[in-house]
Design a protein around this motif. Structure first.
Motif, PDB file in Angstrom:
ATOM      1  N   PRO A 218       0.844  -1.204   0.000  1.00 61.22           N
ATOM      2  CA  PRO A 218       0.000   0.000   0.000  1.00 61.22           C
ATOM      3  C   PRO A 218       0.878   1.254   0.000  1.00 61.22           C
ATOM      4  O   PRO A 218       1.881   1.315   0.711  1.00 61.22           O
ATOM      5  N   TYR A 219       0.499   2.248  -0.791  1.00 59.50           N
ATOM      6  CA  TYR A 219       1.389   3.406  -0.932  1.00 59.50           C
ATOM      7  C   TYR A 219       1.500   4.223   0.348  1.00 59.50           C
ATOM      8  O   TYR A 219       2.487   4.933   0.553  1.00 59.50           O
ATOM      9  N   HIS A 220       0.538   4.087   1.267  1.00 59.86           N
ATOM     10  CA  HIS A 220       0.655   4.789   2.550  1.00 59.86           C
ATOM     11  C   HIS A 220       1.793   4.215   3.395  1.00 59.86           C
ATOM     12  O   HIS A 220       2.337   4.900   4.270  1.00 59.86           O
ATOM     13  N   ASP A 221       2.158   2.964   3.156  1.00 61.19           N
ATOM     14  CA  ASP A 221       3.233   2.325   3.926  1.00 61.19           C
ATOM     15  C   ASP A 221       4.609   2.552   3.313  1.00 61.19           C
ATOM     16  O   ASP A 221       5.625   2.203   3.919  1.00 61.19           O
ATOM     17  N   LEU A 222       4.662   3.148   2.132  1.00 58.18           N
ATOM     18  CA  LEU A 222       5.924   3.254   1.422  1.00 58.18           C
ATOM     19  C   LEU A 222       6.923   4.202   2.085  1.00 58.18           C
ATOM     20  O   LEU A 222       8.120   3.880   2.154  1.00 58.18           O
ATOM     21  N   PRO A 223       6.525   5.386   2.607  1.00 59.42           N
ATOM     22  CA  PRO A 223       7.522   6.274   3.236  1.00 59.42           C
ATOM     23  C   PRO A 223       8.280   5.613   4.381  1.00 59.42           C
ATOM     24  O   PRO A 223       9.506   5.715   4.460  1.00 59.42           O
ATOM     25  N   ALA A 224       7.561   4.912   5.268  1.00 56.64           N
ATOM     26  CA  ALA A 224       8.229   4.250   6.393  1.00 56.64           C
ATOM     27  C   ALA A 224       9.161   3.149   5.892  1.00 56.64           C
ATOM     28  O   ALA A 224      10.262   2.950   6.432  1.00 56.64           O
ATOM     29  N   PHE A 225       8.746   2.443   4.871  1.00 57.09           N
ATOM     30  CA  PHE A 225       9.592   1.386   4.309  1.00 57.09           C
ATOM     31  C   PHE A 225      10.859   1.980   3.710  1.00 57.09           C
ATOM     32  O   PHE A 225      11.957   1.442   3.876  1.00 57.09           O
ATOM     33  N   MET A 226      10.743   3.105   3.012  1.00 60.36           N
ATOM     34  CA  MET A 226      11.909   3.718   2.379  1.00 60.36           C
ATOM     35  C   MET A 226      12.914   4.215   3.422  1.00 60.36           C
ATOM     36  O   MET A 226      14.131   4.180   3.179  1.00 60.36           O
ATOM     37  N   LEU A 229      14.745   1.157   4.449  1.00 59.67           N
ATOM     38  CA  LEU A 229      15.601   0.719   3.353  1.00 59.67           C
ATOM     39  C   LEU A 229      16.838   1.607   3.251  1.00 59.67           C
ATOM     40  O   LEU A 229      17.948   1.118   2.998  1.00 59.67           O
ATOM     41  N   ASN A 230      16.674   2.896   3.452  1.00 61.93           N
ATOM     42  CA  ASN A 230      17.785   3.841   3.360  1.00 61.93           C
ATOM     43  C   ASN A 230      18.835   3.582   4.435  1.00 61.93           C
ATOM     44  O   ASN A 230      20.020   3.872   4.240  1.00 61.93           O
ATOM     45  N   ALA A 231      18.388   3.030   5.563  1.00 61.18           N
ATOM     46  CA  ALA A 231      19.321   2.745   6.655  1.00 61.18           C
ATOM     47  C   ALA A 231      20.115   1.468   6.430  1.00 61.18           C
ATOM     48  O   ALA A 231      21.062   1.184   7.170  1.00 61.18           O
ATOM     49  N   ASP A 234      23.516  -2.322   2.530  1.00 62.00           N
ATOM     50  CA  ASP A 234      23.798  -3.368   1.550  1.00 62.00           C
ATOM     51  C   ASP A 234      23.548  -2.876   0.127  1.00 62.00           C
ATOM     52  O   ASP A 234      22.657  -2.058  -0.127  1.00 62.00           O
ATOM     53  N   GLN A 235      24.331  -3.407  -0.826  1.00 66.10           N
ATOM     54  CA  GLN A 235      24.186  -3.030  -2.229  1.00 66.10           C
ATOM     55  C   GLN A 235      22.806  -3.387  -2.772  1.00 66.10           C
ATOM     56  O   GLN A 235      22.222  -2.630  -3.551  1.00 66.10           O
ATOM     57  N   SER A 236      22.253  -4.528  -2.342  1.00 71.61           N
ATOM     58  CA  SER A 236      20.940  -4.926  -2.839  1.00 71.61           C
ATOM     59  C   SER A 236      19.854  -3.974  -2.369  1.00 71.61           C
ATOM     60  O   SER A 236      18.831  -3.802  -3.048  1.00 71.61           O
ATOM     61  N   ALA A 237      20.049  -3.314  -1.212  1.00 72.26           N
ATOM     62  CA  ALA A 237      19.098  -2.306  -0.757  1.00 72.26           C
ATOM     63  C   ALA A 237      19.121  -1.101  -1.688  1.00 72.26           C
ATOM     64  O   ALA A 237      18.079  -0.521  -2.005  1.00 72.26           O
ATOM     65  N   ARG A 238      20.335  -0.731  -2.160  1.00 72.66           N
ATOM     66  CA  ARG A 238      20.433   0.383  -3.098  1.00 72.66           C
ATOM     67  C   ARG A 238      19.787   0.008  -4.443  1.00 72.66           C
ATOM     68  O   ARG A 238      19.155   0.837  -5.092  1.00 72.66           O
ATOM     69  N   ALA A 239      19.968  -1.229  -4.857  1.00 74.33           N
ATOM     70  CA  ALA A 239      19.341  -1.674  -6.105  1.00 74.33           C
ATOM     71  C   ALA A 239      17.825  -1.605  -5.985  1.00 74.33           C
ATOM     72  O   ALA A 239      17.126  -1.213  -6.927  1.00 74.33           O
ATOM     73  N   LEU A 240      17.309  -1.980  -4.815  1.00 78.86           N
ATOM     74  CA  LEU A 240      15.865  -1.915  -4.593  1.00 78.86           C
ATOM     75  C   LEU A 240      15.389  -0.471  -4.605  1.00 78.86           C
ATOM     76  O   LEU A 240      14.323  -0.158  -5.164  1.00 78.86           O
ATOM     77  N   GLU A 241      16.164   0.438  -4.021  1.00 76.47           N
ATOM     78  CA  GLU A 241      15.803   1.859  -4.044  1.00 76.47           C
ATOM     79  C   GLU A 241      15.729   2.374  -5.481  1.00 76.47           C
ATOM     80  O   GLU A 241      14.778   3.068  -5.856  1.00 76.47           O
ATOM     81  N   ILE A 328      12.898  -6.804   5.440  1.00 76.25           N
ATOM     82  CA  ILE A 328      12.525  -5.521   6.051  1.00 76.25           C
ATOM     83  C   ILE A 328      11.050  -5.494   6.447  1.00 76.25           C
ATOM     84  O   ILE A 328      10.686  -5.004   7.517  1.00 76.25           O
ATOM     85  N   THR A 329      10.190  -6.031   5.581  1.00 77.59           N
ATOM     86  CA  THR A 329       8.749  -5.951   5.830  1.00 77.59           C
ATOM     87  C   THR A 329       8.206  -7.137   6.608  1.00 77.59           C
ATOM     88  O   THR A 329       7.187  -7.014   7.288  1.00 77.59           O
ATOM     89  N   GLY A 330       8.860  -8.283   6.500  1.00 80.87           N
ATOM     90  CA  GLY A 330       8.329  -9.494   7.121  1.00 80.87           C
ATOM     91  C   GLY A 330       7.134 -10.070   6.391  1.00 80.87           C
ATOM     92  O   GLY A 330       6.493 -11.008   6.880  1.00 80.87           O
ATOM     93  N   ASP A 331       6.810  -9.540   5.214  1.00 79.14           N
ATOM     94  CA  ASP A 331       5.668 -10.000   4.422  1.00 79.14           C
ATOM     95  C   ASP A 331       6.178 -10.855   3.269  1.00 79.14           C
ATOM     96  O   ASP A 331       6.802 -10.357   2.332  1.00 79.14           O
ATOM     97  N   GLU A 332       5.913 -12.158   3.346  1.00 77.43           N
ATOM     98  CA  GLU A 332       6.391 -13.080   2.327  1.00 77.43           C
ATOM     99  C   GLU A 332       5.646 -12.932   1.003  1.00 77.43           C
ATOM    100  O   GLU A 332       6.076 -13.478  -0.017  1.00 77.43           O
ATOM    101  N   ARG A 333       4.540 -12.221   0.995  1.00 75.14           N
ATOM    102  CA  ARG A 333       3.734 -12.125  -0.229  1.00 75.14           C
ATOM    103  C   ARG A 333       4.157 -10.982  -1.142  1.00 75.14           C
ATOM    104  O   ARG A 333       3.842 -10.977  -2.328  1.00 75.14           O
ATOM    105  N   LEU A 334       4.852  -9.998  -0.607  1.00 69.29           N
ATOM    106  CA  LEU A 334       5.228  -8.834  -1.401  1.00 69.29           C
ATOM    107  C   LEU A 334       6.227  -9.203  -2.489  1.00 69.29           C
ATOM    108  O   LEU A 334       7.035 -10.112  -2.325  1.00 69.29           O
ATOM    109  N   THR A 335       6.159  -8.483  -3.618  1.00 66.37           N
ATOM    110  CA  THR A 335       7.103  -8.673  -4.719  1.00 66.37           C
ATOM    111  C   THR A 335       7.702  -7.329  -5.108  1.00 66.37           C
ATOM    112  O   THR A 335       7.085  -6.271  -4.908  1.00 66.37           O
ATOM    113  N   VAL A 336       8.896  -7.374  -5.670  1.00 65.71           N
ATOM    114  CA  VAL A 336       9.555  -6.150  -6.127  1.00 65.71           C
ATOM    115  C   VAL A 336       8.763  -5.529  -7.272  1.00 65.71           C
ATOM    116  O   VAL A 336       8.587  -4.309  -7.333  1.00 65.71           O
TER     117      VAL A 336
END
Length: 379
Positions: A218-226, A229-231, A234-241, A328-336
Motif C-alpha cells: 500500500p502506498y501509505h506504507d511506502l515512506p516508512a519502508f523507504m 531501506l535507506n538505513a 547493503d548493495q541490494s538495498a540500493r538496487a531496490l531503491e 525488512i517488511t516481514g511480508d512473504e507475499r510482497l514482490t519487487v
C-alpha cells in the motif's frame, strides 16, 4: 455430330495399354493415366459434403494389379459405411506400424528448440519446469495415445495456480500441435482450450482486487519502508531503491550497466536486450537515484555492472532485492514488481491521471509520491 466414345472397361489385360484419361473401375476406384505415361490408382469419395481423393499407388507393371486395387477400394467403402474416414485410418495405421514416440522425449526435444527464442533465463527455467515436472505424468505415454482426460489430469493438479495452469496448458497444446504437424498423432488436439478443455474444466477463481498477480505494498506504507531501506547499507538495498525510484523492472535494474547511464544529464538508456518488449527505452533518473549513482560511480568495483554479483563479470542475482524486501517488511507475499502497482494506485487515487500509467510516468515520479506522503506523515 460426333458421338463421344465410351471409355473402355479396365481389365487385367488392357490397364497397361489405355491412353491418357481417368477410367472408372467401379467401387469409386479410378485408373488415372497422365499424358506422360504415368499410371496410378485413386479412390474418390465424399465425406461431410466434401469430395476427397485417396491414392492407392502405382498402376504400372510393378505396382498394384486391378484386382488388388479393387480390394483396397472395397475396404475403404466398408470404413466409410462405419463412419470412418479411410485416409485418417490409413494415417493411424502408419503411425502404429512406425511406432509413435513417447511424449517425454518428444517434449524435451521440442523444449530445447523452442527455448532458443526465449530471451530471459527465468522464462527458460519456467518452460523447463513445466516440461519436466508439471507434465511428468504424460512422459511415458505415446503421443498418439494422449487424450483430453490425460491433459485434464495434469492440469487439475495445478488448477489452483492460475498462471502455472495457463502456461502448462498452452505448452502442452504447442507440443501436441508439433506432433500433429509431424504426423505423430491424429489431427485433433486434446489440449485445445475452446473445443476440448473449457467445456469440462472448472471455472477458475478471479484474481483479487489488487491489480495484476504481483502483491503490492500500500502506498501509505511506502515512506516508512523507504526510511528503513535507506538505513540498510547493503548493495541490494540500493538496487531496490533505484528500482522503486525509476519504476524499472527487476531485470532492468539487475543488468544496469555504467555505459547506459548519462550521469550528467540524468538519463538511463536501458537498451533493447533487457527490456520486456525488446524496444529501446530511455528512463529519467530521479534526484535521489542520481545522487546515489554518481557517488557509486566514483567508488565502482566493476566497469560494467552497476550492481555486480560475487563475480564482477556478472550482475547480482534476481532474488537479492526480493530477499531484502521480505526481510525488512516481514511480508512473504510482497514482490519487487509490485512497486509499479503501488505507484500506479497512488497516481490514480491522488492525481487526476487514472487511465494510462505511461501518461502518469511522464508527469510525475515516485520521488514526488514519497515527498508528499513523508510531509503528510510529519504534519
Amino acid at each position: 455430330m460426333q458421338i463421344p466414345t465410351e471409355k473402355p472397361e479396365i481389365t487385367v489385360k488392357n490397364y497397361l495399354s489405355v491412353g491418357p484419361g481417368e477410367y472408372p473401375c467401379g467401387n469409386n476406384l479410378y485408373l488415372i493415366v497422365t499424358p506422360s505415361g504415368g499410371r496410378r490408382w485413386a479412390f474418390r469419395y465424399q465425406r461431410n459434403g466434401i469430395v476427397k481423393k485417396m491414392g492407392f499407388g502405382s498402376a504400372k507393371a510393378a505396382g498394384l494389379k486391378p484386382s488388388e486395387a479393387k480390394d483396397k477400394a472395397i475396404d475403404a467403402l466398408r470404413l466409410l459405411a462405419k463412419g470412418t474416414d479411410p485416409r485418417d485410418q490409413r494415417e493411424e495405421d502408419r503411425r502404429h506400424e512406425q511406432g509413435s514416440r513417447l511424449f517425454g522425449e518428444f517434449a524435451e526435444e521440442w523444449r530445447q528448440t523452442y527455448e532458443t527464442g526465449l530471451k530471459h533465463k527465468a522464462a527458460r527455467n519456467k518452460l523447463k519446469r513445466i516440461i519436466q515436472v508439471t507434465c511428468q505424468p504424460l512422459h511415458k505415454l505415446q503421443l498418439d495415445q494422449i487424450e483430453t482426460e490425460h491433459v485434464t489430469a495434469v492440469l487439475r493438479k495445478v488448477w489452483h495456480q492460475r498462471e502455472i495452469s495457463r502456461d502448462a496448458r498452452q505448452r502442452i497444446k504447442k507440443i501436441l500441435d508439433a506432433a500433429i504437424a509431424l504426423d505423430l498423432r491424429p489431427k485433433h488436439n486434446p489440449a485445445d482450450w475452446d473445443s476440448r478443455l473449457k467445456p469440462i474444466m472448472p471455472k477458475q477463481r478471479k484474481r483479487g482486487t489488487i491489480r495484476g498477480s504481483h502483491k503490492a505494498m500500500p502506498y501509505h506504507d511506502l515512506p516508512a519502508f523507504m526510511e528503513k531501506l535507506n538505513a540498510d547499507p547493503d548493495q541490494s538495498a540500493r538496487a531496490l531503491e533505484v528500482t522503486i525510484f525509476t519504476l524499472a523492472r527487476t531485470n532492468e535494474v539487475q543488468n544496469m550497466r555504467w555505459p547506459q547511464l548519462d550521469l550528467q544529464s540524468g538519463l538511463w538508456d536501458v537498451g533493447t536486450p533487457d527490456t520486456k518488449n525488446g524496444r529501446p527505452k530511455r528512463t529519467p533518473l530521479p534526484r535521489q537515484a542520481l545522487a546515489y549513482l554518481r557517488e557509486a560511480y566514483e567508488s565502482r568495483v566493476s566497469d560494467e555492472f552497476v550492481f555486480p554479483g560475487r563475480s564482477l563479470r556478472q550482475s547480482i542475482s534476481n532474488m537479492t532485492m526480493l530477499k531484502h524486501l521480505k526481510q525488512i517488511t516481514g511480508d512473504e507475499r510482497l514482490t519487487v514488481h509490485g512497486f509499479r502497482t503501488t505507484f500506479r494506485t497512488w497516481a490514480q487515487e491522488e492525481t487526476n491521471f487514472e487511465e494510462r500509467s505511461s501518461s502518469i510516468a511522464y508527469i510525475t515520479s515516485p520521488a514526488m509520491m514519497l515527498k508528499r506522503h513523508i510531509s503528510a506523515a510529519r504534519r
